[in-house]
Design a protein around this motif. Sequence first.
Motif, short mmCIF file in Angstrom:
data_model
loop_
_atom_site.label_atom_id
_atom_site.label_comp_id
_atom_site.label_asym_id
_atom_site.label_seq_id
_atom_site.Cartn_x
_atom_site.Cartn_y
_atom_site.Cartn_z
N ALA A 186 12.81 -38.65 31.18
CA ALA A 186 12.37 -39.55 32.26
C ALA A 186 13.48 -40.53 32.61
N ALA A 187 13.37 -41.10 33.81
CA ALA A 187 14.35 -42.08 34.28
C ALA A 187 13.64 -43.41 34.59
N THR A 188 14.41 -44.49 34.50
CA THR A 188 13.89 -45.81 34.84
C THR A 188 13.86 -45.97 36.36
N ALA A 189 13.31 -47.10 36.78
CA ALA A 189 13.29 -47.39 38.22
C ALA A 189 14.70 -47.50 38.78
N ASP A 190 15.67 -47.84 37.93
CA ASP A 190 17.07 -47.92 38.35
C ASP A 190 17.79 -46.58 38.29
N GLY A 191 17.08 -45.52 37.95
CA GLY A 191 17.70 -44.20 37.91
C GLY A 191 18.54 -43.95 36.69
N ILE A 192 18.19 -44.59 35.55
CA ILE A 192 18.91 -44.42 34.29
C ILE A 192 17.99 -43.69 33.32
N ILE A 193 18.53 -42.81 32.48
CA ILE A 193 17.71 -42.15 31.47
C ILE A 193 16.93 -43.22 30.71
N ARG A 194 15.64 -43.06 30.65
CA ARG A 194 14.78 -44.08 30.04
C ARG A 194 14.75 -43.87 28.53
N GLU A 195 15.21 -44.86 27.79
CA GLU A 195 15.33 -44.74 26.34
C GLU A 195 14.01 -44.92 25.63
N TRP A 196 13.09 -45.72 26.21
CA TRP A 196 11.85 -46.10 25.55
C TRP A 196 10.65 -45.49 26.28
N SER A 197 9.44 -45.86 25.86
CA SER A 197 8.24 -45.28 26.44
C SER A 197 8.03 -45.72 27.89
N GLU A 198 8.61 -46.83 28.25
CA GLU A 198 8.55 -47.35 29.61
C GLU A 198 9.80 -48.18 29.85
N THR A 212 11.49 -45.11 16.88
CA THR A 212 12.67 -45.92 17.17
C THR A 212 13.72 -45.08 17.87
N SER A 213 14.64 -45.75 18.52
CA SER A 213 15.85 -45.13 19.05
C SER A 213 16.97 -45.65 18.17
N PRO A 214 17.56 -44.80 17.31
CA PRO A 214 18.34 -45.27 16.16
C PRO A 214 19.19 -46.52 16.39
N GLU A 215 18.83 -47.55 15.61
CA GLU A 215 19.57 -48.80 15.48
C GLU A 215 19.56 -49.66 16.73
N ASN A 216 18.84 -49.24 17.77
CA ASN A 216 18.80 -50.00 19.01
C ASN A 216 17.50 -50.81 19.07
N THR A 217 17.46 -51.78 19.98
CA THR A 217 16.30 -52.64 20.15
C THR A 217 16.09 -52.94 21.62
N TYR A 218 14.93 -53.55 21.92
CA TYR A 218 14.65 -54.04 23.27
C TYR A 218 13.95 -55.39 23.13
N LEU A 219 13.72 -56.06 24.24
CA LEU A 219 13.04 -57.35 24.24
C LEU A 219 11.60 -57.15 24.70
N ASP A 220 10.66 -57.65 23.90
CA ASP A 220 9.26 -57.50 24.30
C ASP A 220 8.89 -58.58 25.32
N ASP A 221 7.62 -58.63 25.68
CA ASP A 221 7.18 -59.56 26.74
C ASP A 221 7.39 -61.02 26.37
N ASP A 222 7.49 -61.30 25.05
CA ASP A 222 7.73 -62.67 24.60
C ASP A 222 9.21 -62.95 24.34
N ARG A 255 12.17 -50.94 29.71
CA ARG A 255 12.22 -52.08 28.80
C ARG A 255 13.43 -52.95 29.12
N ARG A 256 13.34 -54.21 28.72
CA ARG A 256 14.50 -55.10 28.83
C ARG A 256 15.43 -54.83 27.64
N GLU A 257 16.66 -54.49 27.93
CA GLU A 257 17.61 -54.15 26.87
C GLU A 257 18.08 -55.40 26.13
N ALA A 258 18.08 -55.33 24.81
CA ALA A 258 18.65 -56.42 24.03
C ALA A 258 20.18 -56.36 24.04
N ASP A 259 20.71 -55.14 24.08
CA ASP A 259 22.17 -54.94 24.08
C ASP A 259 22.48 -53.76 24.98
#
Length: 755
Positions: free
Chosen positions: A548-560, A484-494, A562-566
Amino acid sequence: MTRLDYDKPATDWLECLPLGNGSLGAMIDGGVDRLVVRLNHEAGWSGSPESEARGVGVTPEDAAAALAASREALRRSDAVAAAEALLPIQARYSQAFLPIGRLIVRRSATAGEYRRSLDLATSIHEMSTTDLTERTVVSAPLGVLAIETSVRPTIELETELAEIGRSSAPDGIELLVRFPSDVAPAHEAGFAAAEWDETEGAALRGVILARAQPSDGGWLILLAAETTFEGFGGPLGSLAAARERARRRIDAAVSTPAEEIFRAASAEHARLFDRARLRFDAPVAPAALIPDRLASAFADPEHPLAADPGLGALLFDVGRYLLICSSRPGGVPATLQGIWNDSMRPPWSSNYTININTQMNYWSAHSTNLSEAAGPLFDFVEGLSAKGQDTARRLYGAGGWTAHHNSDIWLFSSPVGAGAGDARWVHWPMAAPWLVRSLWDAVEFGAADADELRRLWPIARGAAEFVLDWQHRDGQGWSTSPSTSPENTYLDDDGREVALDTVTAMDLQLIRDLLGIVRRLADLVDAGDDEIVRRAGVRLEELPADPAATADGIIREWSEDRREADPQHRHVSSLYGLYPGDGRWSEDALQAAVRALERRGDDSTGWSLVWKLYLWARLRRADKVSDLLALVFREAGDRGEAGGLYPNMFAAHPPFQIDANLGFPGALVECLLQSHDGIELLPAVPRQLASGSATGLRARPGVDVDLTWDGGELVEATLRSAEPVTVMLRYGGEVTEVRIDGEARIRPADFRRSA
């Protein structure tokens, strides 16, 4: 100016003024005919050494099965099922830090010409009216609260704990209490608010002794409190021994003249407080009263510190004062509320939240020259490292030790949740690396002796052994699944909000930081041939230096990606390596960190604002430091996750948490002085604080620094070191090598000559 001045008594706990000596905490309301002193003792908690075991039922075999099922679910990209699989390994919850009682002082006096104040430099509270003068201190040398008052008082003791004994004499009261055997956090609706067990050893017991006697034409009230807690990891002591300790404190104070009590208490406090000072030049003289001063700052259309930059220095002093008062050698660490809490079911149990908040409590200790205050954290982590060995073995089949996001005075190390907790804050077995970083800071700032290095070695080695066992290979590299990334979440494919992943940026940064610390520490304690050191070196070669960085050039928080929930989540865990890590990232990674912070936004809880202050300072962004300071210096309110200041200068989460107060001084130091990569002067000074001076700041590797600057430009710096040392000194893009043999004085021209 180090005084907090008011012209009215407090009508609310967040208007009371705090006193403390590391062990005994007091909140003073300044009442005239009825003075209320709300009392805490650092070792006044619910529960017992057996509390954690009551909620631990999973066997190693069942835990292994749960872990395997969770990992398999993540391989199928089903984070919901992965979280459900982990529910059986949860214990119940950590215990709560509680008030021990209240001292009530009654007297006949009028409220005309009222004034109350707290001098942060002396730790003395004063109150006066037309016909009453009074001063109060909580003495570290004597271990008592002392009130010297000019009007004859009557005293009472009250408590919300179980009263198990009371005796009164003409000059005093003894109150014996029992703490609850269990207190559930307010968010755990399925449990009773409190349980009370009279069985021997099921809960702490305590004593409050109060005495009033004539003194030098007035009256002196003395109070001592003790509990049956006798150290981390040990059994409870006897009530008789606690009573004897309290009596000895009172007897020693009774035989000491009042003037000497106050003089010695003030001198001991000033010995620590006076080591560092900070001043900002102001265009106009500030108002005398704190409520007026805060109201003026909050209403300033330009910036809260535009006309009164001294408020920045005052909050710096408040933070250092609170740390001195709530954390002293030989005691227990400051909780989520320091050493002050008035609730029998406080927010988040007023516990040790070790996924950021406990660590932030000590971020200012070394850089503001208060390294002794971090001693209780060392003792706590040392105990936790022993207790967490069973947790590592039983839940994860790993060596070393682990702890999760909550702990308490009983060294709770399991995941909380009682079989129903959300993985976002429950499943995070990575507290050990962060706590080791906190202890390693003492080494880097030159505050650890040979004995402390030897004590630190098994703690750090055990933390490294756990992460080396916990990390495992998957198809994409080193994994910490389920992560986990403490107390944070993301949105899965569903579109479901989920918390678990196969690896997170924070996990990788924590592990890399820890393994580097272990290798450096091994050299200091002659353990370079240790097997864990060898494994750490191999693993470091296989871990990326940059996140690692995302395609948008932001530090990537997750393994790939992800869509941020917050997107504006209060935790900025993916930037751990920038701060409190050593921040030695490539320029590309630093730019990705800038974009990550911009994506997070500015506004947040009080402690999150302070963490962002450190991060923007590390990025040398004085403009963003200014933006964040505007959010720190505003009135605390009911705005959700938005910080601010209460009338007594406590910082809001909201509600009150002390981490923002205790972290703030170090954040200001980071704007003036950084030392994670050489020593840099004035890297991120906001325009509201463009002129001022500082004395006694501390830089790595143990250099004291005085600074004077004007218009954002260096005037002069003086560097002192007890041992001869050569440092690389940076200022304004220039670098010079400085040899400090006692003292070195530096001016801007010295950098130009070295270019």
